[in-house]
Design an enzyme around this catalytic site. Structure first.
Site, PDB file in Angstrom:
ATOM      1  N   ASP A  95      37.730 -61.845  43.911  1.00 53.74           N
ATOM      2  CA  ASP A  95      36.411 -62.455  43.725  1.00 53.74           C
ATOM      3  C   ASP A  95      36.421 -63.886  44.214  1.00 53.74           C
ATOM      4  OD1 ASP A  95      36.564 -60.215  41.553  1.00 53.74           O
ATOM      5  OD2 ASP A  95      34.458 -60.615  41.997  1.00 53.74           O
ATOM      6  N   CYS A 120      40.690 -51.286  40.070  1.00 52.04           N
ATOM      7  CA  CYS A 120      39.271 -51.638  40.143  1.00 52.04           C
ATOM      8  C   CYS A 120      38.607 -51.072  41.400  1.00 52.04           C
ATOM      9  CB  CYS A 120      39.080 -53.150  40.040  1.00 52.04           C
ATOM     10  SG  CYS A 120      37.383 -53.641  39.645  1.00 52.04           S
TER      11      CYS A 120
HETATM   12  C1  RUB Z   1      35.138 -56.096  41.122  1.00 56.49           C
HETATM   13  C2  RUB Z   1      36.443 -56.687  41.567  1.00 56.49           C
HETATM   14  C3  RUB Z   1      36.772 -56.577  43.032  1.00 56.49           C
HETATM   15  C4  RUB Z   1      36.370 -57.872  43.743  1.00 56.49           C
HETATM   16  C5  RUB Z   1      36.447 -57.728  45.250  1.00 56.49           C
HETATM   17  O1  RUB Z   1      34.792 -56.488  39.806  1.00 56.49           O
HETATM   18  O2  RUB Z   1      37.191 -57.293  40.816  1.00 56.49           O
HETATM   19  O3  RUB Z   1      38.138 -56.374  43.220  1.00 56.49           O
HETATM   20  O4  RUB Z   1      35.054 -58.227  43.393  1.00 56.49           O
HETATM   21  O5  RUB Z   1      35.512 -56.782  45.684  1.00 56.49           O
HETATM   22  P1  RUB Z   1      33.315 -56.181  39.254  1.00 56.49           P
HETATM   23  P2  RUB Z   1      35.026 -56.746  47.208  1.00 56.49           P
HETATM   24  O6  RUB Z   1      33.131 -54.697  39.272  1.00 56.49           O
HETATM   25  O7  RUB Z   1      33.308 -56.750  37.868  1.00 56.49           O
HETATM   26  O8  RUB Z   1      32.333 -56.870  40.161  1.00 56.49           O
HETATM   27  O9  RUB Z   1      36.224 -56.537  48.035  1.00 56.49           O
HETATM   28  O10 RUB Z   1      34.055 -55.579  47.256  1.00 56.49           O
HETATM   29  O11 RUB Z   1      34.353 -58.049  47.489  1.00 56.49           O
END
Ligand code: RUB
Length: 274
Positions: free
Chosen positions: A167, A98
């Site tokens: 998240d 991701c």
């Molecule tokens: C994004 C995702 C990321 C977390 C952490 O999913 O799963 O690994 O949100 O991101 P989506 P960060 O694209 O559905 O939002 O480290 O930038 O907070």
């Protein structure tokens, strides 16, 4: 008010994605909105599966100081990047899934410190956030091998460590992250490859202390396949829980710590969440 709804629309459409980018956009929208109570209510619900967004609104509702909050987040990010970058050695291979701005900043800092390493990553259907990671890393001179999700086994078994974002963090020490994260973390563990979750403790969901189960976002099936046929049901759950047994440590602003140590840090530093 227009900017507020524009931000909400962009969050819902994944034009702003990743827990931290969502929270930062919400803080900016809150700052620009005269009706703070309405802004809090609307933004809290922009993406119901993001505790960092809700914690940011909680902080603003208590202290009303977006500058201090932004500074706290900036400082946390810098610490996480610093601690995490020490885990990546010259010549190693990192596996990620991701797009996490937190995991990305660790890899970029490690590169900045002069380390040469390769990143294996999975494309992350259906929205292909893996491409965002690939583009960002490659533009900073990091070699990237892109795999389709179903080739994850091959991407992982070559790696020295797995690094993902989160998240949400729950009171049981699990993380919620993009669908596939728990499956892939289990595979990494089966090969003895350490799994690190890079996340500010600002993603802790305080309601999990009182027994609330973290909500898993399900999005429209058309993101997977735009077909409407009788008897075909498209399941598009976009997050899953990464079990504590599949996590070696969290890379947080308070150091690289195991899930058992999280609660103490949260109570000590972020008591305002409760
Ligand atoms: C994004 C995702 C990321 C977390 C952490 O999913 O799963 O690994 O949100 O991101 P989506 P960060 O694209 O559905 O939002 O480290 O930038 O907070």
């Amino acid at each position: 008010m227009d900017d507020l709804y524009k931000t909400v629309k962009m969050i819902k459409a994944l034009k702003i994605q990743g827990a931290e980018n969502v929270a930062k956009a919400a803080i900016a929208a809150w700052s620009g909105c005269a009706d703070k109570k309405k802004a809090e209510r609307v933004l809290m619900n922009a993406r119901p599966t993001e505790p960092m967004l809700r914690n940011s609104m909680r902080y603003l509702s208590k202290y009303g100081n977006p500058g201090a909050l932004a500074e706290m987040i900036r400082e946390a990010d810098a610490r996480i990047a610093g601690y995490g970058s020490n885990l990546i050695q010259n010549g190693s291979t990192v596996y990620t899934h991701c797009h996490s701005s937190t995991a990305e900043s660790i890899m970029l800092l490690s590169r900045k410190k002069g380390r040469r390493f390769t990143v294996n990553l999975t494309e992350t259907r259906p929205s292909f956030q893996g491409r965002l990671t690939a583009l960002a890393l490659a533009s900073h001179g990091i070699e990237v091998n892109m795999y389709v999700d179903s080739a994850a086994l091959h991407a992982i078994k070559e790696a020295d460590l797995m690094l993902i974002g989160a998240d949400a963090i729950t009171s049981s020490g699990s993380a919620i992250n993009k669908i596939g994260s728990n499956l892939f973390a289990g595979i990494a563990r089966s090969f003895g490859i350490p799994v690190y979750v890079a996340s500010s403790v600002m993603k802790f969901d305080p309601e999990t202390v009182y027994g609330k189960q973290e909500k898993i976002e399900a999005r429209s099936g058309t993101e997977v396949w735009n077909v409407h046929r009788k008897n075909i049901h498209i399941v598009n759950k976009v997050f899953e829980e990464v079990e504590p047994k599949n996590i070696n440590a969290f890379i947080t602003e308070f150091g690289v710590i195991d899930s058992g140590s999280l609660m103490g840090e949260i109570h000590g530093h972020y008591g305002w969440m409760f």
